[in-house]
Design a protein around this motif. Structure first.
Motif, PDB file in Angstrom:
ATOM      1  N   ALA A  74       0.795  -1.132  -0.051  1.00 32.45           N
ATOM      2  CA  ALA A  74       0.028  -0.076   0.059  1.00 32.45           C
ATOM      3  C   ALA A  74       0.963   1.175  -0.081  1.00 32.45           C
ATOM      4  CB  ALA A  74      -1.136  -0.074   1.241  1.00 32.45           C
ATOM      5  N   ASP A  75       2.031   1.061   0.512  1.00 31.88           N
ATOM      6  CA  ASP A  75       2.746   2.311   0.809  1.00 31.88           C
ATOM      7  C   ASP A  75       3.733   2.579  -0.232  1.00 31.88           C
ATOM      8  OD1 ASP A  75       1.617   3.222   3.139  1.00 31.88           O
ATOM      9  OD2 ASP A  75       2.918   2.188   4.340  1.00 31.88           O
ATOM     10  N   ALA A  76       3.845   3.597  -0.772  1.00 25.12           N
ATOM     11  CA  ALA A  76       4.888   3.494  -2.051  1.00 25.12           C
ATOM     12  C   ALA A  76       6.593   3.856  -1.425  1.00 25.12           C
ATOM     13  CB  ALA A  76       4.775   4.895  -2.896  1.00 25.12           C
ATOM     14  N   PRO A  77       7.493   3.268  -2.088  1.00 24.52           N
ATOM     15  CA  PRO A  77       8.566   3.333  -1.511  1.00 24.52           C
ATOM     16  C   PRO A  77       8.921   4.864  -1.578  1.00 24.52           C
ATOM     17  CG  PRO A  77       8.813   2.598  -3.844  1.00 24.52           C
ATOM     18  CD  PRO A  77       7.357   2.517  -3.365  1.00 24.52           C
ATOM     19  N   SER A  78      10.114   5.311  -0.788  1.00 23.60           N
ATOM     20  CA  SER A  78      10.838   6.755  -0.473  1.00 23.60           C
ATOM     21  C   SER A  78      11.280   7.192  -1.936  1.00 23.60           C
ATOM     22  CB  SER A  78      11.468   6.776   0.645  1.00 23.60           C
ATOM     23  OG  SER A  78      12.461   5.884   0.615  1.00 23.60           O
ATOM     24  N   SER A 118     -10.477   2.542   3.133  1.00 24.06           N
ATOM     25  CA  SER A 118      -9.427   3.460   3.931  1.00 24.06           C
ATOM     26  C   SER A 118      -8.127   3.299   3.174  1.00 24.06           C
ATOM     27  CB  SER A 118      -9.363   3.374   5.250  1.00 24.06           C
ATOM     28  OG  SER A 118     -10.883   3.592   5.870  1.00 24.06           O
ATOM     29  N   LYS A 119      -7.864   1.867   3.146  1.00 21.38           N
ATOM     30  CA  LYS A 119      -6.573   1.579   2.662  1.00 21.38           C
ATOM     31  C   LYS A 119      -6.218   1.891   1.097  1.00 21.38           C
ATOM     32  CE  LYS A 119      -6.292  -2.825   3.851  1.00 21.38           C
ATOM     33  NZ  LYS A 119      -5.665  -4.028   4.415  1.00 21.38           N
ATOM     34  N   PHE A 120      -7.381   1.682   0.338  1.00 22.65           N
ATOM     35  CA  PHE A 120      -7.357   2.114  -1.053  1.00 22.65           C
ATOM     36  C   PHE A 120      -7.270   3.387  -1.240  1.00 22.65           C
ATOM     37  CE2 PHE A 120      -9.724   3.157  -4.633  1.00 22.65           C
ATOM     38  CZ  PHE A 120      -9.055   2.651  -5.935  1.00 22.65           C
ATOM     39  N   LEU A 121      -7.884   4.287  -0.547  1.00 18.93           N
ATOM     40  CA  LEU A 121      -7.830   5.780  -0.688  1.00 18.93           C
ATOM     41  C   LEU A 121      -6.527   6.266  -0.307  1.00 18.93           C
ATOM     42  CD1 LEU A 121     -10.157   7.760  -1.860  1.00 18.93           C
ATOM     43  CD2 LEU A 121     -10.662   8.459   0.571  1.00 18.93           C
ATOM     44  N   ALA A 122      -5.873   5.698   0.613  1.00 19.12           N
ATOM     45  CA  ALA A 122      -4.779   6.468   0.951  1.00 19.12           C
ATOM     46  C   ALA A 122      -3.562   5.920   0.183  1.00 19.12           C
ATOM     47  CB  ALA A 122      -4.462   5.760   2.628  1.00 19.12           C
ATOM     48  N   SER A 123      -3.827   4.738  -0.249  1.00 24.32           N
ATOM     49  CA  SER A 123      -2.771   4.339  -1.465  1.00 24.32           C
ATOM     50  C   SER A 123      -2.727   4.895  -2.577  1.00 24.32           C
ATOM     51  CB  SER A 123      -2.886   2.699  -1.697  1.00 24.32           C
ATOM     52  OG  SER A 123      -1.855   2.544  -2.342  1.00 24.32           O
ATOM     53  N   LEU A 124      -4.341   5.421  -3.271  1.00 20.10           N
ATOM     54  CA  LEU A 124      -4.405   5.920  -4.464  1.00 20.10           C
ATOM     55  C   LEU A 124      -3.733   7.485  -4.292  1.00 20.10           C
ATOM     56  CD1 LEU A 124      -5.731   6.023  -7.133  1.00 20.10           C
ATOM     57  CD2 LEU A 124      -7.755   6.762  -6.149  1.00 20.10           C
ATOM     58  N   GLU A 125      -3.965   8.016  -3.098  1.00 18.58           N
ATOM     59  CA  GLU A 125      -3.506   9.433  -2.910  1.00 18.58           C
ATOM     60  C   GLU A 125      -2.017   9.503  -2.953  1.00 18.58           C
ATOM     61  OE1 GLU A 125      -3.720  13.287   0.123  1.00 18.58           O
ATOM     62  OE2 GLU A 125      -5.121  11.593   0.137  1.00 18.58           O
ATOM     63  N   ASN A 126      -1.437   8.169  -2.227  1.00 19.18           N
ATOM     64  CA  ASN A 126       0.020   7.788  -2.511  1.00 19.18           C
ATOM     65  C   ASN A 126       0.552   7.834  -3.955  1.00 19.18           C
ATOM     66  OD1 ASN A 126       2.590   7.360  -1.274  1.00 19.18           O
ATOM     67  ND2 ASN A 126       1.767   5.658   0.001  1.00 19.18           N
ATOM     68  N   HIS A 127       0.008   7.176  -4.573  1.00 14.91           N
ATOM     69  CA  HIS A 127       0.113   7.062  -6.079  1.00 14.91           C
ATOM     70  C   HIS A 127       0.708   8.408  -6.554  1.00 14.91           C
ATOM     71  CE1 HIS A 127      -0.862   2.974  -5.849  1.00 14.91           C
ATOM     72  NE2 HIS A 127      -0.688   2.676  -7.154  1.00 14.91           N
ATOM     73  N   GLY A 128      -0.379   9.370  -6.368  1.00 17.48           N
ATOM     74  CA  GLY A 128      -0.278  10.867  -6.806  1.00 17.48           C
ATOM     75  C   GLY A 128       1.267  11.327  -6.481  1.00 17.48           C
ATOM     76  N   ASP A 129       1.358  11.358  -5.333  1.00 17.90           N
ATOM     77  CA  ASP A 129       2.460  11.725  -4.571  1.00 17.90           C
ATOM     78  C   ASP A 129       3.785  11.054  -5.346  1.00 17.90           C
ATOM     79  OD1 ASP A 129       1.666  13.897  -3.247  1.00 17.90           O
ATOM     80  OD2 ASP A 129       1.692  12.551  -1.449  1.00 17.90           O
ATOM     81  N   TYR A 130       3.830   9.758  -5.381  1.00 17.35           N
ATOM     82  CA  TYR A 130       4.940   9.062  -5.951  1.00 17.35           C
ATOM     83  C   TYR A 130       5.107   9.367  -7.367  1.00 17.35           C
ATOM     84  CZ  TYR A 130       7.408   4.943  -7.244  1.00 17.35           C
ATOM     85  OH  TYR A 130       8.706   4.003  -7.625  1.00 17.35           O
ATOM     86  N   LEU A 131       4.154   9.456  -8.277  1.00 10.55           N
ATOM     87  CA  LEU A 131       4.133   9.729  -9.609  1.00 10.55           C
ATOM     88  C   LEU A 131       4.885  11.333  -9.863  1.00 10.55           C
ATOM     89  CD1 LEU A 131       0.880   8.145 -10.980  1.00 10.55           C
ATOM     90  CD2 LEU A 131       3.341   7.395 -11.640  1.00 10.55           C
ATOM     91  N   GLN A 132       4.495  12.047  -9.023  1.00 16.62           N
ATOM     92  CA  GLN A 132       5.250  13.359  -9.041  1.00 16.62           C
ATOM     93  C   GLN A 132       6.743  13.443  -8.905  1.00 16.62           C
ATOM     94  OE1 GLN A 132       2.934  16.634  -7.352  1.00 16.62           O
ATOM     95  NE2 GLN A 132       4.870  17.915  -7.532  1.00 16.62           N
ATOM     96  N   ASN A 133       7.018  12.665  -7.867  1.00 21.04           N
ATOM     97  CA  ASN A 133       8.249  12.879  -7.403  1.00 21.04           C
ATOM     98  C   ASN A 133       9.313  11.705  -7.912  1.00 21.04           C
ATOM     99  OD1 ASN A 133       7.732  15.084  -5.736  1.00 21.04           O
ATOM    100  ND2 ASN A 133       6.696  13.506  -4.191  1.00 21.04           N
ATOM    101  N   HIS A 134       8.717  10.682  -8.284  1.00 17.73           N
ATOM    102  CA  HIS A 134       9.661   9.489  -8.588  1.00 17.73           C
ATOM    103  C   HIS A 134       9.204   9.033 -10.130  1.00 17.73           C
ATOM    104  CE1 HIS A 134      10.930  10.052  -4.775  1.00 17.73           C
ATOM    105  NE2 HIS A 134      10.084   9.521  -4.177  1.00 17.73           N
ATOM    106  N   HIS A 135       9.023   9.878 -11.106  1.00 20.83           N
ATOM    107  CA  HIS A 135       8.641   9.230 -12.597  1.00 20.83           C
ATOM    108  C   HIS A 135       9.819   8.925 -13.337  1.00 20.83           C
ATOM    109  CE1 HIS A 135       9.690  13.256 -13.742  1.00 20.83           C
ATOM    110  NE2 HIS A 135       8.950  13.701 -12.918  1.00 20.83           N
ATOM    111  N   ALA A 136       9.559   8.496 -14.481  1.00 21.18           N
ATOM    112  CA  ALA A 136      10.739   8.269 -15.410  1.00 21.18           C
ATOM    113  C   ALA A 136      11.172   9.582 -15.738  1.00 21.18           C
ATOM    114  CB  ALA A 136      10.092   7.486 -16.753  1.00 21.18           C
ATOM    115  N   LEU A 137      12.517   9.564 -16.384  1.00 17.65           N
ATOM    116  CA  LEU A 137      12.981  10.774 -16.879  1.00 17.65           C
ATOM    117  C   LEU A 137      12.853  11.135 -18.468  1.00 17.65           C
ATOM    118  CD1 LEU A 137      16.376  10.480 -15.080  1.00 17.65           C
ATOM    119  CD2 LEU A 137      14.526  11.713 -14.358  1.00 17.65           C
ATOM    120  N   PHE A 138      12.269  10.227 -19.134  1.00 13.94           N
ATOM    121  CA  PHE A 138      12.165  10.495 -20.363  1.00 13.94           C
ATOM    122  C   PHE A 138      11.461   9.256 -21.272  1.00 13.94           C
ATOM    123  CE2 PHE A 138      16.244   8.245 -19.934  1.00 13.94           C
ATOM    124  CZ  PHE A 138      15.981   7.045 -20.730  1.00 13.94           C
TER     125      PHE A 138
END
Length: 560
Positions: A74-78, A118-138
């Protein structure tokens, strides 16, 4: 608990029906299989089955699988991860292809327990932060991940970082379009498969903009998205499929265009894409031959590239005479080496050396390439060199592709060397096309269609020709991959000879019962003369081979 991805089935359960090994690589122990498992694309299958049958077991299975995954991941890596569960592309695919179904279609279902919600909603929001901060470079991954980030912002407008996600995604998508797409609409990976991925992603962008009712952005993006589809339409074969350039599957472009509300009709003219370095030569669609050819004289793809510079594909209507052999696998080894390497493309080798690599991107045509149109022909050409392991140039190669009268295709290879060399070449055909060697020509046949191939060279040495199909030895030969993880035997013509002086090789591909045939070819310095015969009479083609950025000069004259 049997899942099927890319044609391969396996059971990743851990001995019971309620828990899975999310790193399971399928029957080939392939990380691609594990990545597909973690995309949860099968949630749609389960949801559709529930809606069609009304049987609650399908949605209960969906919730059970979701619960197992969230219990572990559920929790994205750092930081950036290439794990099965949290490679950014898999996070994006979950948002775009499976978790949106849960949020939009099943949120009020009585079987969706509040603790799982609750776990799903928290993880979905976690997906947003993860994709902004740790996306592919190209590359196409980055585009997919930004589309998913925009979608999360629209799914969760009340989330703390929602507006930030949206602004970031839109900015990246605009910049990446300009970086990744040539002016003619070709995605720079130069793969028809990833052209489809990128076109569909930007089509999703238009859909999301319409949901958000952003009319200014819709107006700005529509012509850009149209350009991606128009390029796709322009390269399609008479049968509606795209060539398998670089890492590609057999894509039905005609159906894809129709499904996405685009005009699927094909251009009637030959087209040149100077930045992508691709020439699509078309004959008159009203003729029985219905000629189509694809000639690669451009840069390598920015990713997923093959060793395919100056490869030629050729179809007469539904008959695929010359093809690129596809991708089959990404796993290192003999099969990846074959499908990615020069021996699965319609190329020349000199002393087993392949041509030098071209740049990954280009602005305008590569030096030594070009395209001309005459009153009743089109011609394109490219130049390459062969280097040894220490970088010394061993030989030069020039290929010219010409649509000649009667809508046949003439390919001329000019090999320049002043030392004895072993010259090898390959022509690859599609599965189920039967090739036969005759004393003075070759035939390629499927059902009621056929192509006749005649050949000549200016040297004194004759060509040694052999057919290979389905060879699975240390050296692979005669295989075609219409899609990932699938390979089929298909004829490959291997020809070789030795030369010690500049030599031209000519190949004429004609359709059905056309009597066209090459009679002779001569080379005098950079001047060549070729005599051939077709159902309209005897012709002579003359030309001056271009060097140092010159244009090809060409004349075609009837001799009787």
């Amino acid at each position: 608990n049997v899942f099927e991805f890319q044609g391969l089935k396996d059971n990743p359960s851990l001995g019971n029906a309620d828990s899975y090994d999310w790193d399971h690589g399928g029957p080939k122990n392939d990380k691609e299989w594990a990545w597909f498992l973690n995309r949860h694309r099968y949630f749609e299958d389960l949801y559709v089955a529930f809606r069609k049958t009304g049987d609650p077991k399908y949605k209960e299975k969906l919730f059970q699988i979701l619960d197992d995954w969230l219990g572990k991941y559920a929790d994205a890596p750092s930081g950036m991860s290439f794990s099965s569960a949290w490679r950014p592309l898999e996070a994006a695919r979950r948002v775009l292809e499976s978790w949106d179904i849960i949020y939009l279609k099943l949120w009020s279902d009585p079987n969706f327990e509040s603790s799982l919600k609750s776990k799903f909603l928290a993880s979905l929001e976690n997906h947003g932060d993860y994709l902004q901060n740790h996306h592919a470079l190209f590359g196409n991954h980055l585009i997919t991940e930004m589309i998913a980030l925009l979608k999360v912002s629209l799914l969760l407008p009340e989330a703390k970082n929602s507006s930030q996600w949206q602004e970031y995604a839109l900015s990246k998508l605009s910049k990446e379009y300009d970086k990744q797409v040539y002016p003619e609409g070709a995605h720079k990976e130069l793969s028809s498969h990833y052209q489809r991925v990128v076109a569909l992603n930007y089509e999703k962008l238009l859909s999301l903009l319409k949901i958000s009712e952003n009319t200014d952005l819709i107006e700005a993006w529509t012509p850009k998205v149209d350009r991606l589809w128009e390029y796709f339409s322009a390269i399609q074969k008479p049968n509606g499929y795209a060539p398998l350039n670089n890492d590609s599957d057999r894509e039905n472009v005609f159906s894809l265009l129709k499904r996405n509300g685009r005009d699927p009709s094909q251009p009637i003219d030959s087209l040149y894409f100077p930045n992508a370095g691709q020439v699509v030569i078309r004959g008159d669609a009203r003729r029985a031959s219905n000629l189509w050819s694809f000639f690669d004289i451009g840069p390598r793809g920015s990713d997923h590239q093959h060793e395919d510079f100056m490869h030629v594909s050729l179809s007469f209507g539904d008959l695929d005479v010359l093809v690129d052999n596809g991708r089959y696998t990404y796993q290192p080894g003999k099969w990846r080496n074959y499908f990615q390497g020069p021996r699965s493309h319609n190329l020349l080798l000199v002393d087993e050396l392949q041509t030098e690599s071209k740049p990954n991107v280009a602005k305008g045509p590569l030096h030594g390439t070009g395209f001309i149109e005459g009153s009743h022909y089109e011609a394109a050409w490219g130049n390459a060199s062969f280097h040894n392991t220490v970088g010394d140039r061993e030989a030069d190669w020039q290929r010219i592709v010409i649509r000649v009268p009667s809508d046949n295709l003439l390919i001329i290879d000019h090999l320049i060397t002043f030392k004895t060399r072993l010259i090898e070449g390959y022509w690859h055909s599609a599965p189920l096309v039967d090739w036969t060697l005759h004393s003075d020509h070759i035939t390629a046949e499927k059902d009621a269609s056929s192509s006749k191939i005649t050949y000549a060279n200016s040297g004194t040495e004759s060509l040694d020709l052999s057919l290979e199909i389905g060879v699975n030895a240390q050296t692979v030969a005669g295989w075609h991959s219409p899609r990932f993880n699938l390979k089929k035997p298909a004829y490959s013509l291997h020809y070789q000879t030795t030369v010690s002086t500049p030599t031209v090789f000519a190949w004429l591909f004609s359709h059905q019962n056309d009597p066209s045939a090459i009679k002779a070819i001569e080379l005098n310095g950079r001047e060549f003369r070729l005599a051939y015969q077709n159902d309209e009479g005897n012709f002579e083609i003359g030309g001056r081979l271009p060097i140092r950025g010159e244009k090809l000069t060409l004349t075609i004259q009837r001799k009787n």
